[in-house]
Design an enzyme around this catalytic site. Sequence first.
Site, PDB file in Angstrom:
ATOM      1  CG  ASP A 164      -1.424   1.238   1.419  1.00  0.00           C
ATOM      2  OD1 ASP A 164      -2.434   1.880   0.200  1.00  0.00           O
ATOM      3  OD2 ASP A 164      -1.153   1.692   2.675  1.00  0.00           O
ATOM      4  CG  ASP A 213      -1.137   8.440   0.906  1.00  0.00           C
ATOM      5  OD1 ASP A 213      -0.914   8.719   1.130  1.00  0.00           O
ATOM      6  OD2 ASP A 213      -1.887   7.202  -0.192  1.00  0.00           O
TER       7      ASP A 213
END
Length: 226
Positions: free
Chosen positions: A19, A21
């Site tokens: 991922d 953020d």
Amino acid sequence: MDTQTFPTFGRTFDAFLFDMDGTLINSIAATERVWGKWARKHGLDVEAFLPTMHGRRGIDTIAALNLPGIDPRLEALEVERGEIEDVEGVVAIDGAIAFLGALPADRWAIVTSAPIALARRRLAAAGIALPQTIVTAEDVKTGKPSPEGYLLAASRLGVDPARCLVFEDVEAGVKAGERAGAGVVVVTATHAEEPVTGHPSIASYRQLRLSVDASGVLTLAHAATS
């Protein structure tokens, strides 16, 4: 991180899927500034709303609110413009740049709920080079917690999702990794409370030691162990 309950140690993986953020970069302040402004504009309880929007596509977050007279697509574009403009304080998670730099370029990918323009902007602000393989909001029909993004990334890398390790920071992303059949590590660097899972967690990539064999297969160990 409890090494006795970390089954990822000693296993081999064909690829790592990250991922963005909260996992590779800390953008929480900028994200919450922009989304907080949007929430106030629409009369929402900002304090209650902000924890619900992390890790999901903007259009999915807005659509789930069922606000009258709102076009989620147009509102998501408005938020995206604000996020692209505001990258103040966006930095890499501790140890992330060195960890990524040690990975073969064809053995990792980013799977983010952000649109590609925002991903480029934030990665650049954090000093992280755009990877060869990235899956963004535009690439999937259903966002996290759907596994679609992680399955697509594995396919683009030419690997079995079950031979991948997903790095995530919020519940929606963890569920996406689980549903893809991958292993999961939870990154806790940006949240006061980590999601309750059965997966191991790290606060910094410096806690991990990476080994890459001659064929590119990846193995992790705890940095404090030999």
